[in-house]
Scaffold this active site. Structure first.
Site, short mmCIF file in Angstrom:
data_model
loop_
_atom_site.label_atom_id
_atom_site.label_comp_id
_atom_site.label_asym_id
_atom_site.label_seq_id
_atom_site.Cartn_x
_atom_site.Cartn_y
_atom_site.Cartn_z
N ARG A 55 -47.31 -18.99 76.95
CA ARG A 55 -45.88 -18.84 77.19
C ARG A 55 -45.39 -19.63 78.39
O ARG A 55 -44.37 -20.30 78.32
CB ARG A 55 -45.52 -17.37 77.46
CG ARG A 55 -45.25 -16.55 76.25
CD ARG A 55 -45.69 -15.14 76.51
NE ARG A 55 -47.12 -15.14 76.72
CZ ARG A 55 -48.00 -15.05 75.73
NH1 ARG A 55 -47.60 -14.91 74.51
NH2 ARG A 55 -49.31 -15.10 75.97
N THR A 56 -46.09 -19.52 79.51
CA THR A 56 -45.55 -20.11 80.74
C THR A 56 -45.49 -21.62 80.60
O THR A 56 -44.46 -22.26 80.85
CB THR A 56 -46.41 -19.69 81.95
OG1 THR A 56 -46.48 -18.28 81.98
CG2 THR A 56 -45.80 -20.20 83.25
N LYS A 85 -64.44 -34.47 89.11
CA LYS A 85 -65.10 -35.50 89.95
C LYS A 85 -65.02 -35.13 91.42
O LYS A 85 -65.23 -35.96 92.29
CB LYS A 85 -64.42 -36.85 89.72
CG LYS A 85 -64.43 -37.31 88.28
CD LYS A 85 -63.70 -38.64 88.18
CE LYS A 85 -63.42 -39.01 86.74
NZ LYS A 85 -62.44 -40.09 86.64
N ARG A 106 -50.37 -23.88 87.83
CA ARG A 106 -51.08 -22.60 87.67
C ARG A 106 -52.51 -22.82 88.14
O ARG A 106 -53.16 -23.79 87.72
CB ARG A 106 -51.06 -22.10 86.23
CG ARG A 106 -52.01 -20.92 86.02
CD ARG A 106 -51.84 -20.26 84.70
NE ARG A 106 -50.60 -19.50 84.65
CZ ARG A 106 -50.27 -18.67 83.66
NH1 ARG A 106 -51.09 -18.51 82.65
NH2 ARG A 106 -49.14 -18.01 83.68
N HIS A 134 -46.46 -14.47 90.53
CA HIS A 134 -46.01 -15.20 89.34
C HIS A 134 -44.48 -15.08 89.35
O HIS A 134 -43.89 -14.35 88.55
CB HIS A 134 -46.63 -14.57 88.09
CG HIS A 134 -46.54 -15.40 86.85
ND1 HIS A 134 -45.68 -16.48 86.72
CD2 HIS A 134 -47.21 -15.30 85.66
CE1 HIS A 134 -45.83 -16.99 85.50
NE2 HIS A 134 -46.75 -16.31 84.86
#
Ligand code: NCD
Length: 309
Positions: A55-56, A85, A106, A134
């Site tokens: 969703r986000t 890396k 995120r 959030h």
């Protein structure tokens, strides 16, 4: 009102800023219906997701595209980006900031969005930092609540499930505390709301309670905010606190809920809300997810095309 540089925490939002944002969210919803929202042409957004998201990420990308902008991104950045890396988050953000005008991040570590913002020359939007915050989810949650109850200060919101690790709970409860909303927290002992947050609400004079089961506050709840157990945040090798089925809605609980109650969930759900409940008019979670599009459109506009002072 100074314009926002980044969206990192709900602490950046006071009531006037929220009122102004929500007025714009309602306009955005109307504009989407009329197909009139191409206001961010030539702007590019990067979605940088080190943790899974449906969703986000998709609602941010849909928001940017609907606004006429464009999107680049890496899903599972921890596996597919230069992090493999050995590149640091800071270096990654500095580099991507040379390509785009806004970064949606995120990341599994609490505080990562602040770290990114401290080196970034473009706005950072915190799309979830570990068990921290959030903020954009909390804003869409609050918008959904406000659409049902005009006076947020007079309702009783009951949070259920993994309140320890649930970052959406942490952010939404902080916003509700600003409105003096009565709040109850229902969880197993091992997944209680962090004590510093509970004490923050007590010190602010909020009416807050903790319960071991939903039976106790269910009949007085205006909003029941269900959450899943965040298994990915349980200590490695530690005991997993069940699958949340002890905290699921049952026919008996539903029979005790107010007729006007609103049942929310940030999703994804596990067994907390059985699918038989989806047809109940009190089920608000899909409407809630849809509001994410409009709220994120309004936030992207505020960062990239600030409202006049
Ligand atoms: C939440 C999250 O990622 O914190 N989901 C979301 O963004 N809608 C809740 C969760 O993962 O349980």
């Amino acid at each position: 009102m100074p314009s926002l540089q980044h969206v990192l925490s709900v602490r950046q939002f006071d009531k006037p800023r929220i009122d102004r944002l929500f007025a714009r969210v309602r306009e955005m919803r109307g504009n989407v219906k009329r197909g009139q929202c191409s206001i961010l042409g030539n702007r590019l957004m990067a979605s940088l997701f080190y943790e899974p998201s449906t969703r986000t990420r998709l609602s941010f990308e849909a928001a940017m595209l609907t606004l006429g902008g464009a999107v680049v991104g890496t899903e599972s950045a921890g596996h597919f980006s230069s992090v493999t890396k050995g590149e640091s988050l800071e270096d990654t953000v500095c580099v991507i900031g040379g390509y785009v005008q806004v970064i949606v991040l995120r990341h599994p570590e609490r505080g990562s969005a602040e770290r990114a913002a401290s080196v970034s020359n473009v706005p950072i939007i915190n799309a979830g930092d570990g068990d921290g915050e959030h903020p954009t989810q909390a804003l869409l949650d609050l918008f959904t609540i406000e659409e049902s109850f005009k006076d947020i200060g007079r309702i009783h919101v009951v949070f259920v499930g993994d309140l320890k690790n649930g970052r959406t709970v942490h952010s939404l409860a902080r916003l509700l505390a600003m409105y003096d909303t009565r709040m109850s927290f229902v969880s197993p002992d091992s997944l209680r709301l962090p004590d510093n947050l509970f004490q923050e609400f007590v010190a602010a004079g909020c009416e807050v309670r903790e319960h071991g089961t939903l039976d106790e506050p269910v009949d007085e709840a205006d909003v029941i905010y269900m959450t899943r157990v965040q298994k990915e945040r349980q200590a490695k090798g530690g005991c997993v606190a069940g699958d949340g089925s002890d905290y699921a809605l049952t026919h008996d609980l539903v029979a005790h809920m107010k007729k006007t109650a609103v049942i929310m969930h940030p999703l994804p759900r596990n067994s907390e809300i059985p699918t038989w409940f989806d047809a109940d008019p009190r089920a608000a979670y899909f409407r809630q997810a849809k509001n994410g599009l409009y709220v994120r459109m309004a936030l992207l506009e505020e960062l990239l095309n600030p409202f006049p002072e």
